[in-house]
Design an enzyme around this catalytic site. Structure first.
Site, PDB file in Angstrom:
ATOM      1  N   GLY A  93      28.420 -30.642  59.276  1.00  0.00           N
ATOM      2  CA  GLY A  93      29.874 -30.491  59.211  1.00  0.00           C
ATOM      3  C   GLY A  93      30.492 -29.737  60.368  1.00  0.00           C
ATOM      4  N   HIS A 100      31.135 -20.255  65.049  1.00  0.00           N
ATOM      5  CA  HIS A 100      32.223 -19.670  64.264  1.00  0.00           C
ATOM      6  C   HIS A 100      31.774 -19.497  62.831  1.00  0.00           C
ATOM      7  CE1 HIS A 100      32.724 -24.058  64.360  1.00  0.00           C
ATOM      8  NE2 HIS A 100      33.171 -23.973  63.116  1.00  0.00           N
TER       9      HIS A 100
HETATM   10  P1  AMP Z   1      33.656 -26.723  61.697  1.00  0.00           P
HETATM   11  O1  AMP Z   1      34.158 -28.072  61.232  1.00  0.00           O
HETATM   12  O2  AMP Z   1      32.738 -26.034  60.756  1.00  0.00           O
HETATM   13  O3  AMP Z   1      33.120 -26.824  63.115  1.00  0.00           O
HETATM   14  O4  AMP Z   1      34.940 -25.786  61.743  1.00  0.00           O
HETATM   15  C1  AMP Z   1      35.926 -25.931  62.719  1.00  0.00           C
HETATM   16  C2  AMP Z   1      37.204 -25.458  62.103  1.00  0.00           C
HETATM   17  O5  AMP Z   1      38.136 -25.248  63.155  1.00  0.00           O
HETATM   18  C3  AMP Z   1      37.851 -26.459  61.136  1.00  0.00           C
HETATM   19  O6  AMP Z   1      37.957 -25.878  59.846  1.00  0.00           O
HETATM   20  C4  AMP Z   1      39.219 -26.738  61.771  1.00  0.00           C
HETATM   21  O7  AMP Z   1      40.240 -26.866  60.810  1.00  0.00           O
HETATM   22  C5  AMP Z   1      39.404 -25.526  62.650  1.00  0.00           C
HETATM   23  N1  AMP Z   1      40.280 -25.709  63.792  1.00  0.00           N
HETATM   24  C6  AMP Z   1      40.283 -26.745  64.665  1.00  0.00           C
HETATM   25  N2  AMP Z   1      41.219 -26.544  65.619  1.00  0.00           N
HETATM   26  C7  AMP Z   1      41.810 -25.356  65.333  1.00  0.00           C
HETATM   27  C8  AMP Z   1      42.850 -24.597  65.937  1.00  0.00           C
HETATM   28  N3  AMP Z   1      43.487 -25.022  67.048  1.00  0.00           N
HETATM   29  N4  AMP Z   1      43.226 -23.430  65.360  1.00  0.00           N
HETATM   30  C9  AMP Z   1      42.588 -22.997  64.242  1.00  0.00           C
HETATM   31  N5  AMP Z   1      41.596 -23.653  63.632  1.00  0.00           N
HETATM   32  C10 AMP Z   1      41.213 -24.821  64.159  1.00  0.00           C
END
Ligand code: AMP
Length: 114
Positions: A93, A100
Site C-alpha cells: 500500500g 513515513h
Molecule cells: P502511503 O500510501 O502509505 O505511501 O501513504 C502516502 C500518504 O500520503 C497517503 O495517505 C496520501 O493521502 C498522502 N499524501 C499524498 N500527497 C500528500 C500531500 N501533498 N499532502 C499530504 N498528504 C499527502
C-alpha cells in the site's frame, strides 16, 4: 539528503504546501491530504529514506526520534488511542516512496488491517 522527484522531499523543502502539525531539524509531521480517520497525520524524516526497507545503522536514529515525536504530538493533541502504520512497498500500500509513519486516531480500528 533530498531526492529531486520526491513529493515528500518537496514538502520538506516547502515547494509543496502542507498543513504541518510539528517540525524540527530531523523530521516533520503534517496532516494527510486524504484522511483515513478523524485524526490522520504523517511523520517523515527530512532526509530522504525510501521506506522501512531502507533503514539501517546509518539512518535508524531518526526512526527512534520520530517515535518520540509521535508520543509528544499525540499527547499534545490529547490523543491516547492511536495506530501507527508504515506501508513498505506497493503491494503493502505504499504510494509515496519516502519513509513515513501514518498516525491514525479518532475512531475504532479493526485488526487485521486489510
Ligand atoms: P502511503 O500510501 O502509505 O505511501 O501513504 C502516502 C500518504 O500520503 C497517503 O495517505 C496520501 O493521502 C498522502 N499524501 C499524498 N500527497 C500528500 C500531500 N501533498 N499532502 C499530504 N498528504 C499527502
Amino acid at each position: 539528503m533530498f531526492k529531486d522527484d520526491c513529493l515528500f522531499c518537496k514538502i520538506v523543502k516547502g515547494d509543496i504546501p502542507s498543513n504541518k502539525v510539528y517540525e524540527d531539524e530531523l523530521c516533520c509531521a503534517f496532516y494527510d491530504i486524504a484522511p483515513a480517520a478523524p485524526t490522520h497525520f504523517l511523520v517523515i524524516p527530512k532526509d530522504h529514506i525510501g521506506s522501512c526497507g531502507e533503514i539501517d545503522g546509518s539512518n535508524s536514529a531518526v526512526v527512534a526520534h520520530i517515535f518520540e515525536v509521535i508520543a509528544k504530538v499525540t499527547k499534545d493533541m490529547g490523543v491516547t488511542d492511536f495506530r501507527v502504520v508504515s506501508n513498505c512497498g506497493e503491494r503493502a500500500g505504499q504510494s509515496v516512496p519516502h519513509l513515513h509513519f501514518h498516525v491514525l486516531a479518532g475512531r475504532d480500528m479493526t485488526w487485521p488491517p486489510g
